[in-house]
Scaffold this motif. Structure first.
Motif, PDB file in Angstrom:
ATOM      1  N   GLU A  12      -7.720  54.229   4.975  1.00  0.00           N
ATOM      2  CA  GLU A  12      -8.303  54.400   3.643  1.00  0.00           C
ATOM      3  C   GLU A  12      -8.898  55.798   3.481  1.00  0.00           C
ATOM      4  O   GLU A  12      -8.772  56.412   2.419  1.00  0.00           O
ATOM      5  CB  GLU A  12      -9.373  53.332   3.388  1.00  0.00           C
ATOM      6  N   ILE A  13      -9.547  56.303   4.511  1.00  0.00           N
ATOM      7  CA  ILE A  13     -10.124  57.643   4.447  1.00  0.00           C
ATOM      8  C   ILE A  13      -9.018  58.685   4.302  1.00  0.00           C
ATOM      9  O   ILE A  13      -9.123  59.611   3.496  1.00  0.00           O
ATOM     10  CB  ILE A  13     -11.014  57.930   5.675  1.00  0.00           C
ATOM     11  N   VAL A  14      -7.943  58.535   5.077  1.00  0.00           N
ATOM     12  CA  VAL A  14      -6.806  59.453   4.968  1.00  0.00           C
ATOM     13  C   VAL A  14      -6.256  59.428   3.537  1.00  0.00           C
ATOM     14  O   VAL A  14      -5.994  60.478   2.938  1.00  0.00           O
ATOM     15  CB  VAL A  14      -5.697  59.109   5.997  1.00  0.00           C
ATOM     16  N   PHE A  20      -7.085  64.752  -2.932  1.00  0.00           N
ATOM     17  CA  PHE A  20      -7.615  66.082  -3.233  1.00  0.00           C
ATOM     18  C   PHE A  20      -6.615  67.162  -2.848  1.00  0.00           C
ATOM     19  O   PHE A  20      -5.993  67.108  -1.807  1.00  0.00           O
ATOM     20  CB  PHE A  20      -8.933  66.312  -2.477  1.00  0.00           C
ATOM     21  N   ASP A  21      -6.494  68.157  -3.715  1.00  0.00           N
ATOM     22  CA  ASP A  21      -5.559  69.251  -3.477  1.00  0.00           C
ATOM     23  C   ASP A  21      -6.163  70.356  -2.622  1.00  0.00           C
ATOM     24  O   ASP A  21      -5.486  70.945  -1.798  1.00  0.00           O
ATOM     25  CB  ASP A  21      -5.085  69.841  -4.808  1.00  0.00           C
ATOM     26  N   SER A  22      -7.438  70.635  -2.823  1.00  0.00           N
ATOM     27  CA  SER A  22      -8.052  71.771  -2.137  1.00  0.00           C
ATOM     28  C   SER A  22      -9.106  71.311  -1.143  1.00  0.00           C
ATOM     29  O   SER A  22      -9.685  70.228  -1.269  1.00  0.00           O
ATOM     30  CB  SER A  22      -8.701  72.713  -3.151  1.00  0.00           C
ATOM     31  N   TRP A  23      -9.374  72.174  -0.172  1.00  0.00           N
ATOM     32  CA  TRP A  23     -10.428  71.856   0.786  1.00  0.00           C
ATOM     33  C   TRP A  23     -11.797  71.936   0.139  1.00  0.00           C
ATOM     34  O   TRP A  23     -12.722  71.261   0.563  1.00  0.00           O
ATOM     35  CB  TRP A  23     -10.323  72.731   2.042  1.00  0.00           C
ATOM     36  N   GLU A  24     -11.915  72.687  -0.923  1.00  0.00           N
ATOM     37  CA  GLU A  24     -13.182  72.715  -1.652  1.00  0.00           C
ATOM     38  C   GLU A  24     -13.497  71.313  -2.188  1.00  0.00           C
ATOM     39  O   GLU A  24     -14.626  70.830  -2.076  1.00  0.00           O
ATOM     40  CB  GLU A  24     -13.076  73.721  -2.800  1.00  0.00           C
ATOM     41  N   ASP A  25     -12.478  70.655  -2.753  1.00  0.00           N
ATOM     42  CA  ASP A  25     -12.652  69.297  -3.265  1.00  0.00           C
ATOM     43  C   ASP A  25     -12.934  68.312  -2.121  1.00  0.00           C
ATOM     44  O   ASP A  25     -13.737  67.387  -2.267  1.00  0.00           O
ATOM     45  CB  ASP A  25     -11.419  68.843  -4.039  1.00  0.00           C
ATOM     46  N   LYS A  26     -12.269  68.512  -0.996  1.00  0.00           N
ATOM     47  CA  LYS A  26     -12.481  67.634   0.152  1.00  0.00           C
ATOM     48  C   LYS A  26     -13.902  67.781   0.685  1.00  0.00           C
ATOM     49  O   LYS A  26     -14.543  66.787   1.052  1.00  0.00           O
ATOM     50  CB  LYS A  26     -11.455  67.932   1.248  1.00  0.00           C
ATOM     51  N   TYR A  27     -14.410  69.007   0.719  1.00  0.00           N
ATOM     52  CA  TYR A  27     -15.799  69.217   1.151  1.00  0.00           C
ATOM     53  C   TYR A  27     -16.777  68.559   0.182  1.00  0.00           C
ATOM     54  O   TYR A  27     -17.779  67.977   0.599  1.00  0.00           O
ATOM     55  CB  TYR A  27     -16.119  70.710   1.299  1.00  0.00           C
ATOM     56  N   GLU A  28     -16.482  68.628  -1.115  1.00  0.00           N
ATOM     57  CA  GLU A  28     -17.331  67.958  -2.111  1.00  0.00           C
ATOM     58  C   GLU A  28     -17.358  66.451  -1.842  1.00  0.00           C
ATOM     59  O   GLU A  28     -18.401  65.808  -1.944  1.00  0.00           O
ATOM     60  CB  GLU A  28     -16.832  68.226  -3.534  1.00  0.00           C
ATOM     61  N   PHE A 106      -7.715  59.647  12.457  1.00  0.00           N
ATOM     62  CA  PHE A 106      -7.825  60.060  11.060  1.00  0.00           C
ATOM     63  C   PHE A 106      -8.416  61.471  10.937  1.00  0.00           C
ATOM     64  O   PHE A 106      -8.105  62.195   9.991  1.00  0.00           O
ATOM     65  CB  PHE A 106      -8.664  59.059  10.251  1.00  0.00           C
ATOM     66  N   ILE A 107      -9.230  61.873  11.893  1.00  0.00           N
ATOM     67  CA  ILE A 107      -9.855  63.201  11.844  1.00  0.00           C
ATOM     68  C   ILE A 107      -8.783  64.289  11.871  1.00  0.00           C
ATOM     69  O   ILE A 107      -8.831  65.241  11.097  1.00  0.00           O
ATOM     70  CB  ILE A 107     -10.875  63.364  12.986  1.00  0.00           C
ATOM     71  N   GLY A 108      -7.806  64.123  12.738  1.00  0.00           N
ATOM     72  CA  GLY A 108      -6.691  65.065  12.776  1.00  0.00           C
ATOM     73  C   GLY A 108      -5.793  64.931  11.567  1.00  0.00           C
ATOM     74  O   GLY A 108      -5.315  65.921  11.019  1.00  0.00           O
ATOM     75  N   GLU A 109      -5.579  63.687  11.120  1.00  0.00           N
ATOM     76  CA  GLU A 109      -4.684  63.442   9.989  1.00  0.00           C
ATOM     77  C   GLU A 109      -5.192  64.078   8.697  1.00  0.00           C
ATOM     78  O   GLU A 109      -4.399  64.524   7.873  1.00  0.00           O
ATOM     79  CB  GLU A 109      -4.481  61.940   9.787  1.00  0.00           C
ATOM     80  N   ILE A 110      -6.504  64.131   8.524  1.00  0.00           N
ATOM     81  CA  ILE A 110      -7.040  64.739   7.300  1.00  0.00           C
ATOM     82  C   ILE A 110      -7.227  66.244   7.474  1.00  0.00           C
ATOM     83  O   ILE A 110      -7.638  66.932   6.543  1.00  0.00           O
ATOM     84  CB  ILE A 110      -8.357  64.072   6.830  1.00  0.00           C
ATOM     85  N   GLY A 111      -6.933  66.755   8.676  1.00  0.00           N
ATOM     86  CA  GLY A 111      -7.007  68.194   8.910  1.00  0.00           C
ATOM     87  C   GLY A 111      -8.415  68.706   9.174  1.00  0.00           C
ATOM     88  O   GLY A 111      -8.672  69.901   9.085  1.00  0.00           O
ATOM     89  N   MET A 112      -9.310  67.790   9.500  1.00  0.00           N
ATOM     90  CA  MET A 112     -10.717  68.156   9.648  1.00  0.00           C
ATOM     91  C   MET A 112     -10.949  69.201  10.739  1.00  0.00           C
ATOM     92  O   MET A 112     -11.683  70.163  10.537  1.00  0.00           O
ATOM     93  CB  MET A 112     -11.540  66.899   9.931  1.00  0.00           C
TER      94      MET A 112
END
Length: 146
Positions: A12-14, A20-28, A106-112
């Motif tokens: 679900e987290i992935v 989100f398209d941008s990492w700015e949105d992901k950080y938000e 999931f941490i790797g999958e989301i590119g964290m």
């Protein structure tokens, strides 16, 4: 109430991150997760509950209730508070065995790990390690009672 399996929560987290398209949105999004984290009582904000290896201050506590590990945490940094909130969402209220078996893919999958500064990546790994250490301690205490 039975929680969803860890893998399902990770999935679900992935899926949330894929919105989100941008990492700015992901950080938000991560910051918003931190804002939703239940406040940690000041009595737990002590040296013994600080996670070593984090650049920011992170306090993590745990309790063993009905065979499950329940985590609570807080941080003085908004991104880190969001990260620990995400980890709590995945691991809290599961059995020690489930927590110890969690691969946290999931941490790797989301590119964290590629989007965090090295110090934050180390801190994230330190948070996971501490959560698994708590689970191991509860497992050992429970196994010794039987």
């Amino acid at each position: 109430m039975r929680l969803k399996p860890i893998l399902e929560i990770e999935k679900e987290i992935v899926e949330d991150f894929e919105l989100f398209d941008s990492w700015e949105d992901k950080y938000e999004y991560i910051i918003d997760l931190g804002k939703k984290l239940e406040a940690l009582d000041d009595v737990y904000k002590i040296e013994e509950n600080k996670i070593k290896g984090c650049q920011s201050t992170v306090w993590l506590t745990s309790a063993y209730q009905d065979g499950r590990v329940v985590f609570k945490a807080d941080s003085d940094a908004v991104i880190v508070k969001g990260l620990i909130s995400m980890l709590i969402k995945v691991l809290s209220d599961h059995t020690p065995d489930e927590i110890l078996a969690a691969k946290m893919d999931f941490i790797g999958e989301i590119g964290m790990m590629t989007h965090l500064a090295q110090t934050r990546s180390n801190g994230l790994l330190a948070m996971i390690k501490q959560m698994k250490n708590y689970a191991l301690a509860y497992k050992m205490m429970h196994d010794n009672k039987n």
